[in-house]
Design a protein around this motif. Structure first.
Motif, short mmCIF file in Angstrom:
data_model
loop_
_atom_site.label_atom_id
_atom_site.label_comp_id
_atom_site.label_asym_id
_atom_site.label_seq_id
_atom_site.Cartn_x
_atom_site.Cartn_y
_atom_site.Cartn_z
N ASP A 175 -152.99 -29.80 -3.77
CA ASP A 175 -153.73 -28.92 -2.87
C ASP A 175 -155.09 -28.63 -3.48
OD1 ASP A 175 -154.38 -27.26 -0.80
OD2 ASP A 175 -153.34 -25.51 -1.62
N PRO A 176 -156.17 -29.15 -2.92
CA PRO A 176 -156.20 -30.01 -1.73
C PRO A 176 -155.71 -31.43 -2.03
CG PRO A 176 -158.38 -29.83 -2.66
CD PRO A 176 -157.50 -28.91 -3.47
N PRO A 177 -155.37 -32.21 -1.00
CA PRO A 177 -154.88 -33.57 -1.26
C PRO A 177 -155.91 -34.42 -2.00
CG PRO A 177 -154.46 -32.90 1.00
CD PRO A 177 -155.37 -31.86 0.41
N ARG A 178 -155.42 -35.24 -2.91
CA ARG A 178 -156.29 -36.16 -3.64
C ARG A 178 -156.32 -37.50 -2.93
NH1 ARG A 178 -158.91 -32.35 -6.26
NH2 ARG A 178 -157.45 -30.91 -7.22
N ARG A 179 -157.20 -38.36 -3.34
CA ARG A 179 -157.32 -39.66 -2.70
C ARG A 179 -156.32 -40.65 -3.23
NH1 ARG A 179 -163.26 -41.88 -2.39
NH2 ARG A 179 -163.00 -41.90 -4.64
N TYR A 180 -155.69 -40.36 -4.37
CA TYR A 180 -154.71 -41.30 -4.91
C TYR A 180 -153.31 -40.92 -4.43
CZ TYR A 180 -154.48 -37.55 -8.41
OH TYR A 180 -154.38 -36.33 -9.02
N TRP A 181 -152.36 -41.77 -4.79
CA TRP A 181 -151.00 -41.65 -4.27
C TRP A 181 -150.37 -40.32 -4.60
CZ3 TRP A 181 -146.01 -44.06 -6.47
CH2 TRP A 181 -145.02 -44.06 -5.50
N VAL A 182 -149.75 -39.67 -3.61
CA VAL A 182 -149.09 -38.39 -3.84
C VAL A 182 -147.60 -38.44 -3.50
CG1 VAL A 182 -151.18 -37.06 -3.46
CG2 VAL A 182 -149.66 -37.54 -1.52
N GLY A 183 -147.05 -39.61 -3.18
CA GLY A 183 -145.63 -39.70 -2.89
C GLY A 183 -144.81 -39.61 -4.17
N GLY A 184 -143.52 -39.46 -4.02
CA GLY A 184 -142.63 -39.47 -5.17
C GLY A 184 -142.43 -38.10 -5.78
N TRP A 185 -141.81 -38.10 -6.97
CA TRP A 185 -141.40 -36.89 -7.66
C TRP A 185 -141.79 -36.95 -9.13
CZ3 TRP A 185 -138.00 -33.12 -5.33
CH2 TRP A 185 -137.67 -33.43 -3.99
N THR A 186 -141.96 -35.77 -9.73
CA THR A 186 -142.26 -35.67 -11.16
C THR A 186 -141.83 -34.30 -11.66
OG1 THR A 186 -143.97 -36.06 -12.83
CG2 THR A 186 -144.59 -34.75 -10.91
N ALA A 187 -141.87 -34.12 -12.98
CA ALA A 187 -141.55 -32.82 -13.57
C ALA A 187 -142.72 -31.85 -13.34
CB ALA A 187 -141.29 -32.97 -15.07
N PRO A 188 -142.44 -30.56 -13.15
CA PRO A 188 -143.52 -29.59 -12.89
C PRO A 188 -144.62 -29.61 -13.94
CG PRO A 188 -141.39 -28.58 -12.47
CD PRO A 188 -141.11 -29.91 -13.11
N GLN A 189 -144.24 -29.78 -15.22
CA GLN A 189 -145.27 -29.77 -16.27
C GLN A 189 -146.20 -30.97 -16.16
OE1 GLN A 189 -142.00 -29.99 -16.79
NE2 GLN A 189 -141.46 -31.39 -18.48
N TYR A 190 -145.66 -32.13 -15.74
CA TYR A 190 -146.49 -33.31 -15.55
C TYR A 190 -147.46 -33.11 -14.38
CZ TYR A 190 -143.32 -35.83 -18.69
OH TYR A 190 -142.58 -36.24 -19.77
N LEU A 191 -146.97 -32.47 -13.33
CA LEU A 191 -147.82 -32.20 -12.18
C LEU A 191 -148.97 -31.27 -12.57
CD1 LEU A 191 -148.17 -32.70 -9.15
CD2 LEU A 191 -146.73 -30.70 -8.72
N ALA A 192 -148.66 -30.23 -13.33
CA ALA A 192 -149.70 -29.30 -13.78
C ALA A 192 -150.71 -30.00 -14.68
CB ALA A 192 -149.06 -28.13 -14.50
N GLN A 193 -150.25 -30.86 -15.58
CA GLN A 193 -151.15 -31.58 -16.48
C GLN A 193 -152.08 -32.51 -15.72
OE1 GLN A 193 -148.57 -33.54 -19.29
NE2 GLN A 193 -147.71 -31.60 -20.01
N SER A 194 -151.54 -33.19 -14.70
CA SER A 194 -152.38 -34.13 -13.92
C SER A 194 -153.42 -33.39 -13.12
CB SER A 194 -151.49 -34.98 -13.02
OG SER A 194 -150.96 -34.23 -11.95
N ILE A 195 -153.05 -32.23 -12.55
CA ILE A 195 -154.01 -31.44 -11.78
C ILE A 195 -155.12 -30.93 -12.69
CG2 ILE A 195 -154.30 -29.32 -10.46
CD1 ILE A 195 -151.52 -29.76 -9.31
N ALA A 196 -154.75 -30.46 -13.87
CA ALA A 196 -155.75 -29.98 -14.82
C ALA A 196 -156.70 -31.09 -15.24
CB ALA A 196 -155.06 -29.37 -16.04
N ARG A 197 -156.18 -32.29 -15.37
CA ARG A 197 -156.99 -33.43 -15.78
C ARG A 197 -157.99 -33.84 -14.70
NH1 ARG A 197 -158.84 -36.95 -19.88
NH2 ARG A 197 -159.40 -38.92 -18.85
N THR A 198 -157.59 -33.72 -13.43
CA THR A 198 -158.40 -34.26 -12.34
C THR A 198 -159.22 -33.22 -11.59
OG1 THR A 198 -156.47 -34.07 -10.87
CG2 THR A 198 -156.85 -36.19 -11.97
#
Length: 220
Positions: free
Chosen positions: A196-219
Motif C-alpha cells: 500500500d500503495p501497490p508497487r509495479r512489481y509482483w505482489v502475488g504469493g505469501w511471505t513472513a511479516p518481517q520479510y514484507l516489512a523489510q522489503s517495504i522499507a527497502r523500496t
C-alpha cells in the motif's frame, strides 16, 4: 455390458468413454491413496460439472485435513451472507480469524479472482487461492499458491510456487510442505504479499511479516 473401473483403467487400446451429462470424453484415474475415479480429458470445453470433479474434491479434502491438523475448524462449501461469496473450504481459528481456501482447478479471469477476493475481504475473510498445474493469469494479482501432489503414498503435498523470502534486494522463492504452509497462514506467520500503495512489481504469493516489512522499507 456394464464396465467397471478394472475394465478401463490403463487398458490398451483405450476404452472410449463419455460423461452422460456433457458428452465429453473421460478417462479412469487412480489417486495416490489407491482411490479410482473418472475425470474429464484435458483440453476439452468448459463443463458445468467442472468444479465437481474428483480432483477438485480431493484437493478440498486435503486442504480441510491440513487445517484440522493445525488445530483449527474447517468447513466445506460455506456461503457468505446473501450468497455474496462461497468458500471451497473455510478455516476458522480459535480467535475467530477466517481464511477461505479456494481450490481453483478450472479457468477463471483476473477480474473474477479479484472480485471474489474483494467480496471475501469485505466480510473480513482472508483467502488463499490454490492450484496444481501450469501458470494462471490471476496468480500475480491475488494471494495464491501452486501445489504439487505427492508422487508416493508416504510423501506429502508441497507448495512449489507462491511462497517467498526477502533476500535483501530481491525475493527468493521457497518450497514447503502444504500442511506447514496452512498452519503458518492460519497462525499469521506468513501473510499475503500486499503493498500500500501497490508497487509495479509482483505482489502475488505469501511471505513472513518481517520479510514484507523489510522489503517495504527497502523500496520506500
Amino acid at each position: 455390458m456394464r464396465l467397471g473401473l478394472d475394465h478401463v483403467h490403463r487398458v490398451t487400446p483405450r476404452t472410449v468413454l463419455q460423461w452422460p451429462h456433457c458428452r465429453q470424453r473421460m478417462h479412469a484415474k487412480q489417486s495416490i491413496n489407491g482411490l479410482r475415479y473418472f475425470a474429464h480429458d484435458p483440453g476439452g470445453p468448459e463443463c458445468s460439472y467442472g468444479h465437481k470433479t474428483m480432483e477438485h474434491r480431493l484437493l478440498k479434502l486435503q486442504l480441510a485435513t491440513a487445517i484440522r491438523a493445525a488445530g483449527h475448524q474447517a468447513d466445506l462449501e460455506v456461503r457468505g451472507p446473501d450468497g455474496r461469496w462461497r468458500a471451497d473450504v473455510l478455516a476458522t481459528t480459535a480467535g475467530g480469524r477466517r481464511i477461505a481456501w479456494e481450490a481453483q482447478l478450472s479457468s477463471i479471469t483476473v477480474d473474477d479472482a479479484r472480485r471474489r477476493t474483494a467480496a471475501l475481504g469485505a466480510d473480513s475473510v482472508g483467502v488463499c487461492w490454490v492450484f496444481e498445474e501450469g501458470q494462471r493469469s490471476w496468480m500475480h494479482q491475488v494471494p495464491a499458491i501452486r501445489v504439487r501432489p505427492p508422487a508416493e503414498r508416504a510423501a506429502s503435498w508441497r507448495v512449489i510456487t507462491g511462497l517467498f523470502r526477502w533476500a535483501g534486494r530481491h525475493w527468493d522463492p521457497v518450497e514447503a510442505d502444504l500442511e506447514d504452509f496452512v498452519a503458518w497462514a492460519l497462525d499469521g506467520r506468513v501473510v499475503p504479499r500486499g503493498f500500500d500503495p501497490p508497487r509495479r512489481y509482483w505482489v502475488g504469493g505469501w511471505t513472513a511479516p518481517q520479510y514484507l516489512a523489510q522489503s517495504i522499507a527497502r523500496t520506500t
